[in-house]
Design a protein around this motif. Structure first.
Motif, PDB file in Angstrom:
ATOM      1  N   MET A 182      88.054  15.986 -28.022  1.00 51.50           N
ATOM      2  CA  MET A 182      87.561  15.744 -26.597  1.00 51.50           C
ATOM      3  C   MET A 182      86.335  16.750 -26.724  1.00 51.50           C
ATOM      4  N   GLY A 183      85.350  16.496 -25.950  1.00 54.47           N
ATOM      5  CA  GLY A 183      83.887  17.268 -25.969  1.00 54.47           C
ATOM      6  C   GLY A 183      84.089  18.601 -24.707  1.00 54.47           C
ATOM      7  N   ILE A 184      82.902  19.060 -24.787  1.00 52.79           N
ATOM      8  CA  ILE A 184      83.037  20.405 -23.763  1.00 52.79           C
ATOM      9  C   ILE A 184      82.798  19.651 -22.362  1.00 52.79           C
ATOM     10  N   LYS A 185      82.207  18.556 -21.947  1.00 56.97           N
ATOM     11  CA  LYS A 185      82.073  17.920 -20.868  1.00 56.97           C
ATOM     12  C   LYS A 185      83.527  17.686 -20.540  1.00 56.97           C
ATOM     13  N   SER A 186      84.168  16.871 -21.093  1.00 58.54           N
ATOM     14  CA  SER A 186      85.552  16.523 -20.677  1.00 58.54           C
ATOM     15  C   SER A 186      86.496  17.633 -20.419  1.00 58.54           C
ATOM     16  N   ILE A 187      86.296  18.455 -21.155  1.00 59.78           N
ATOM     17  CA  ILE A 187      87.037  19.903 -20.801  1.00 59.78           C
ATOM     18  C   ILE A 187      86.724  20.443 -19.660  1.00 59.78           C
TER      19      ILE A 187
END
Ligand code: GLP
Length: 235
Positions: A182-187
């Motif tokens: 998962m990417g930083i935006k999702s996190i």
């Protein structure tokens, strides 16, 4: 940001499990973002105990895991799907169909990453994201980089991460070199983030939470999150 200093690993696990249990109690159909690694194992043990004692009901819970090694099937004992099944899912009343881990053996990994992002969106986003942290500041498998990767993507693992994770494999050559994460935006889109860290992570926790915000220390972006709880173990 709230920092809870736990005296040891057991207290850290107890605090984290209580926070997750409170989330499930307040919102039984919570979407939990889940993490692997050795740090959250104690937390999962206590969640299983809470379920066995009749204090927790996972029947409506949905989950999305952060990451998976590329090339490992879910039945491989070092895959993160296997980790989740054996440490949590097999021992509670969660509906397996509601548990999600990126597919590490998808023929088209790019498409799989897109599917995973769509899935998170369709679930309405993550209510509580549990995180560990790597010694180089990685979260999920978001490695130090020139920029913050936003969405789910395939990464080449840093040698330091391969070395660190080789303790779980028979030989270092067996450690996958790539992973989907998962990417930083999702996190960062998770409503609440719960970061757990053992005493061995003291230095990187200091840099991530109080140093400059930089993609070279991916976890430093968490300083921007408006509902971040960090549970650190003192020893
Ligand atoms: C792996 C996982 C991370 C985890 C990290 C630290 O790289 N992808 O999600 O936080 O390991 O693991 P440990 O808790 O074993 O130190």
């Amino acid at each position: 940001m709230r920092i809870i200093k736990a005296s040891d690993y057991n207290e850290m696990s107890r605090c984290a499990a209580n926070i997750i249990a409170a989330q499930i109690t307040l919102k039984p159909d919570s979407v939990l973002g889940l993490a692997t690694g050795s740090t959250p194992i104690g937390t999962y043990k206590l969640l299983v105990k809470g379920y066995q004692q009749g204090n927790l009901d996972f029947s409506k819970v949905k989950s999305v895991n952060l990451d998976e090694y590329c090339g490992l099937d879910g039945s491989h004992d070092q895959s993160y799907r296997y980790f989740m099944n054996t440490n949590l899912f097999n021992h509670v009343n969660i509906d397996m169909a509601n548990t999600n881990v990126p597919n590490g053996i998808a023929t088209d990994l790019e498409q799989e990453c897109k599917r995973y992002d769509r899935l998170i969106e369709e679930l309405g986003g993550v209510d509580l994201q549990l995180l560990g942290i790597g010694h180089n500041g990685h979260i999920g498998f978001n490695e130090p980089n020139e920029f913050f990767d936003k969405t789910t993507h395939v990464v080449d693992l840093k040698q330091s991460t391969i070395d660190a994770n080789s303790r779980f494999f028979e030989k270092i050559e067996d450690v996958p070199k790539r992973a989907s994460t998962m990417g930083i935006k999702s996190i960062m889109s998770a409503k609440k983030v719960l970061l757990v860290a053992g005493a061995d992570k003291k230095d990187i926790i200091e840099r991530a939470l109080f140093g400059p915000i930089t993609p070279q220390v991916p976890a430093s972006v968490l300083q921007f999150h408006n509902d971040l709880i960090v549970v650190v173990s003192e020893k």
